[in-house]
Write a protein that holds these residues in place. Structure first.
Motif, PDB file in Angstrom:
ATOM      1  N   GLU A 187       0.834  -1.204   0.000  1.00 27.65           N
ATOM      2  CA  GLU A 187       0.000   0.000   0.000  1.00 27.65           C
ATOM      3  C   GLU A 187       0.869   1.255   0.000  1.00 27.65           C
ATOM      4  O   GLU A 187       0.566   2.233  -0.678  1.00 27.65           O
ATOM      5  CB  GLU A 187      -0.918   0.009   1.223  1.00 27.65           C
ATOM      6  CG  GLU A 187      -1.899   1.172   1.235  1.00 27.65           C
ATOM      7  CD  GLU A 187      -2.847   1.134   2.409  1.00 27.65           C
ATOM      8  OE1 GLU A 187      -3.674   2.056   2.528  1.00 27.65           O
ATOM      9  OE2 GLU A 187      -2.766   0.187   3.217  1.00 27.65           O
ATOM     10  N   GLN A 188       1.969   1.228   0.756  1.00 30.84           N
ATOM     11  CA  GLN A 188       2.874   2.378   0.807  1.00 30.84           C
ATOM     12  C   GLN A 188       3.501   2.646  -0.559  1.00 30.84           C
ATOM     13  O   GLN A 188       3.628   3.796  -0.985  1.00 30.84           O
ATOM     14  CB  GLN A 188       3.980   2.146   1.850  1.00 30.84           C
ATOM     15  CG  GLN A 188       3.526   2.245   3.294  1.00 30.84           C
ATOM     16  CD  GLN A 188       2.719   1.029   3.741  1.00 30.84           C
ATOM     17  OE1 GLN A 188       2.792  -0.039   3.132  1.00 30.84           O
ATOM     18  NE2 GLN A 188       1.944   1.187   4.803  1.00 30.84           N
ATOM     19  N   GLU A 189       3.878   1.580  -1.253  1.00 30.84           N
ATOM     20  CA  GLU A 189       4.475   1.739  -2.584  1.00 30.84           C
ATOM     21  C   GLU A 189       3.445   2.247  -3.589  1.00 30.84           C
ATOM     22  O   GLU A 189       3.758   3.060  -4.459  1.00 30.84           O
ATOM     23  CB  GLU A 189       5.063   0.405  -3.046  1.00 30.84           C
ATOM     24  CG  GLU A 189       6.300  -0.023  -2.266  1.00 30.84           C
ATOM     25  CD  GLU A 189       6.738  -1.437  -2.603  1.00 30.84           C
ATOM     26  OE1 GLU A 189       7.940  -1.716  -2.455  1.00 30.84           O
ATOM     27  OE2 GLU A 189       5.880  -2.262  -3.010  1.00 30.84           O
ATOM     28  N   MET A 190       2.220   1.782  -3.457  1.00 31.01           N
ATOM     29  CA  MET A 190       1.162   2.217  -4.360  1.00 31.01           C
ATOM     30  C   MET A 190       0.879   3.715  -4.197  1.00 31.01           C
ATOM     31  O   MET A 190       0.615   4.431  -5.161  1.00 31.01           O
ATOM     32  CB  MET A 190      -0.112   1.413  -4.094  1.00 31.01           C
ATOM     33  CG  MET A 190      -1.235   1.680  -5.081  1.00 31.01           C
ATOM     34  SD  MET A 190      -2.714   0.717  -4.716  1.00 31.01           S
ATOM     35  CE  MET A 190      -2.094  -0.951  -4.956  1.00 31.01           C
ATOM     36  N   GLU A 191       0.950   4.187  -2.963  1.00 24.18           N
ATOM     37  CA  GLU A 191       0.646   5.590  -2.669  1.00 24.18           C
ATOM     38  C   GLU A 191       1.835   6.515  -2.926  1.00 24.18           C
ATOM     39  O   GLU A 191       1.671   7.738  -2.980  1.00 24.18           O
ATOM     40  CB  GLU A 191       0.245   5.726  -1.191  1.00 24.18           C
ATOM     41  CG  GLU A 191      -0.990   4.943  -0.784  1.00 24.18           C
ATOM     42  CD  GLU A 191      -2.269   5.716  -1.005  1.00 24.18           C
ATOM     43  OE1 GLU A 191      -2.179   6.899  -1.392  1.00 24.18           O
ATOM     44  OE2 GLU A 191      -3.350   5.143  -0.796  1.00 24.18           O
ATOM     45  N   LEU A 192       3.022   5.957  -3.085  1.00 23.32           N
ATOM     46  CA  LEU A 192       4.257   6.739  -3.068  1.00 23.32           C
ATOM     47  C   LEU A 192       4.260   7.905  -4.045  1.00 23.32           C
ATOM     48  O   LEU A 192       4.663   9.020  -3.691  1.00 23.32           O
ATOM     49  CB  LEU A 192       5.453   5.817  -3.351  1.00 23.32           C
ATOM     50  CG  LEU A 192       6.836   6.481  -3.334  1.00 23.32           C
ATOM     51  CD1 LEU A 192       7.143   7.060  -1.957  1.00 23.32           C
ATOM     52  CD2 LEU A 192       7.912   5.469  -3.741  1.00 23.32           C
ATOM     53  N   PHE A 193       3.807   7.672  -5.270  1.00 17.07           N
ATOM     54  CA  PHE A 193       3.959   8.701  -6.298  1.00 17.07           C
ATOM     55  C   PHE A 193       2.814   9.710  -6.340  1.00 17.07           C
ATOM     56  O   PHE A 193       2.804  10.580  -7.207  1.00 17.07           O
ATOM     57  CB  PHE A 193       4.164   8.058  -7.671  1.00 17.07           C
ATOM     58  CG  PHE A 193       5.587   7.635  -7.897  1.00 17.07           C
ATOM     59  CD1 PHE A 193       6.502   8.510  -8.457  1.00 17.07           C
ATOM     60  CD2 PHE A 193       6.019   6.373  -7.509  1.00 17.07           C
ATOM     61  CE1 PHE A 193       7.822   8.130  -8.648  1.00 17.07           C
ATOM     62  CE2 PHE A 193       7.336   5.982  -7.690  1.00 17.07           C
ATOM     63  CZ  PHE A 193       8.246   6.864  -8.260  1.00 17.07           C
ATOM     64  N   PHE A 194       1.858   9.589  -5.438  1.00 13.23           N
ATOM     65  CA  PHE A 194       0.930  10.708  -5.315  1.00 13.23           C
ATOM     66  C   PHE A 194       0.782  11.157  -3.866  1.00 13.23           C
ATOM     67  O   PHE A 194      -0.278  11.610  -3.431  1.00 13.23           O
ATOM     68  CB  PHE A 194      -0.432  10.441  -5.976  1.00 13.23           C
ATOM     69  CG  PHE A 194      -1.087   9.135  -5.642  1.00 13.23           C
ATOM     70  CD1 PHE A 194      -1.953   9.028  -4.578  1.00 13.23           C
ATOM     71  CD2 PHE A 194      -0.862   8.020  -6.429  1.00 13.23           C
ATOM     72  CE1 PHE A 194      -2.588   7.831  -4.293  1.00 13.23           C
ATOM     73  CE2 PHE A 194      -1.501   6.813  -6.152  1.00 13.23           C
ATOM     74  CZ  PHE A 194      -2.364   6.720  -5.081  1.00 13.23           C
ATOM     75  N   LEU A 195       1.882  11.052  -3.137  1.00  9.18           N
ATOM     76  CA  LEU A 195       1.932  11.684  -1.818  1.00  9.18           C
ATOM     77  C   LEU A 195       1.818  13.193  -2.000  1.00  9.18           C
ATOM     78  O   LEU A 195       2.404  13.769  -2.916  1.00  9.18           O
ATOM     79  CB  LEU A 195       3.245  11.347  -1.112  1.00  9.18           C
ATOM     80  CG  LEU A 195       3.453   9.892  -0.681  1.00  9.18           C
ATOM     81  CD1 LEU A 195       4.843   9.716  -0.096  1.00  9.18           C
ATOM     82  CD2 LEU A 195       2.398   9.477   0.339  1.00  9.18           C
ATOM     83  N   TYR A 196       1.081  13.836  -1.124  1.00 13.26           N
ATOM     84  CA  TYR A 196       0.855  15.276  -1.276  1.00 13.26           C
ATOM     85  C   TYR A 196       2.151  16.070  -1.128  1.00 13.26           C
ATOM     86  O   TYR A 196       2.342  17.082  -1.802  1.00 13.26           O
ATOM     87  CB  TYR A 196      -0.181  15.753  -0.254  1.00 13.26           C
ATOM     88  CG  TYR A 196      -1.528  15.107  -0.457  1.00 13.26           C
ATOM     89  CD1 TYR A 196      -2.363  15.535  -1.481  1.00 13.26           C
ATOM     90  CD2 TYR A 196      -1.950  14.046   0.344  1.00 13.26           C
ATOM     91  CE1 TYR A 196      -3.597  14.937  -1.693  1.00 13.26           C
ATOM     92  CE2 TYR A 196      -3.179  13.442   0.136  1.00 13.26           C
ATOM     93  CZ  TYR A 196      -4.001  13.886  -0.878  1.00 13.26           C
ATOM     94  OH  TYR A 196      -5.207  13.282  -1.093  1.00 13.26           O
ATOM     95  N   CYS A 197       3.003  15.623  -0.237  1.00 12.19           N
ATOM     96  CA  CYS A 197       4.282  16.314  -0.046  1.00 12.19           C
ATOM     97  C   CYS A 197       5.370  15.594  -0.833  1.00 12.19           C
ATOM     98  O   CYS A 197       6.290  14.982  -0.275  1.00 12.19           O
ATOM     99  CB  CYS A 197       4.627  16.398   1.441  1.00 12.19           C
ATOM    100  SG  CYS A 197       3.506  17.467   2.360  1.00 12.19           S
TER     101      CYS A 197
END
Length: 304
Positions: free
Chosen positions: A198-208
């Protein structure tokens, strides 16, 4: 300080608590109504198919509201963050008021570096710049986070003159494109791995992150050039602004319904999420707007 807390912080804290309680009571209410456990996974994307419908579990989740969100209150991550910013803002504002343009630029430079940290931690080492098992506060920790967006907004509004439309478009389009392409390629690459976390999936659209910051910057530069003259449009935008937090608060209840409608309409897969977003937005906006119209006194505290 007291006025700020009463006027701003309470206006989001009360709806946050109210809707957190309602979301956590929903599984129990479905049990009371005799609905199957699978109802939760139909309504809430992250809920397990065999979610508990017991009152004791609902009370346990409610007791934990001050500390964490759960699968029924996923959107509340934003409120935890926002409350933190509101607590921080009076102190931050004092510093910004005293800061020179050069000092703002220096802070934003360090903040820009901090945007790359999620990628550095993921692809190089989680132990960079002093971060370790016993220390999570690395060198750039004090420059990182959403406070950078606060300062960026302040800097752009107060210290950067508006450009002409031509210059704005010429600069904003490539900036947005770079951010979008980086996000798209990164997300596609990550999700190509069937064992992607899940962390890898979210990595490239982290807000910061740098790519999201680039898109945000480009969008802001264009939006601030827009001048709305239509009275009807102004009234509509004012209403959306007033209803904005309320729309956000209730939308998680409606997402499942919105997707079901889009699915029933046989919307093509590549358009299903955008169409669902529009459906959910319209339903939530109509509901919250109606509440403000017929019960404005109570709606102010229910929806913020």
């Amino acid at each position: 300080m007291k006025t700020f807390i009463k006027k701003r912080l309470l206006r989001i804290a009360v709806p946050f608590l109210l809707w957190s309680v309602l979301y956590n009571l929903f599984p129990w209410l479905t049990g009371v109504l005799g609905l199957p456990q699978s109802t939760m996974s139909d309504v809430f994307a992250y809920a397990p198919i065999d979610a508990s419908q017991s009152f004791s579990d609902a009370i346990k989740n409610i007791a934990l509201i001050p500390f964490q969100f759960n699968v029924y209150t996923v959107p509340m991550w934003y409120l935890y963050m926002l409350i933190g910013l509101y607590l921080y803002m009076p102190f931050f504002s004092f510093g910004v008021e005293q800061a020179t343009v050069r000092q703002k630029k220096i802070f934003l430079m360090f903040w820009s570096f901090s945007l790359f940290l999620p990628y550095a931690y993921s692809f190089f080492s989680p132990n960079l710049l002093g971060v370790s098992a016993w220390n999570t506060f690395g060198t750039l920790y004090y420059f990182a986070g959403f406070n950078g967006y606060l300062l960026l907004g302040n800097y752009l509004v107060n210290d950067v003159k508006e450009w002409k439309w031509c210059k704005t478009i010429i600069l904003s389009l490539p900036v947005f494109a770079i951010g979008y392409i980086a996000t798209y390629i990164g997300f596609k690459t990550m999700t190509a791995n069937p064992e992607c976390s899940e962390q890898e999936m979210e990595l490239f659209f982290l807000y910061c992150s740098p790519n999201v910051a680039l898109m945000t910057l480009a969008f802001f530069l264009v939006i601030r050039k827009v001048r709305v003259k239509s009275k009807r449009m102004i009234l509509m935008l004012e209403n959306i602004t007033k209803c904005g937090l309320g729309i956000y608060m209730i939308h998680y209840f409606i997402v499942g319904l919105g997707y079901a409608i889009a699915d029933a309409l046989a919307i093509p897969v590549f358009l299903r999420i955008p169409v669902t977003a529009v459906i959910v937005f319209v339903i939530c906006w109509v509901f919250v707007s109606a509440c403000y119209k017929f019960a404005p006194k109570y709606s102010k505290w229910i929806f913020g």
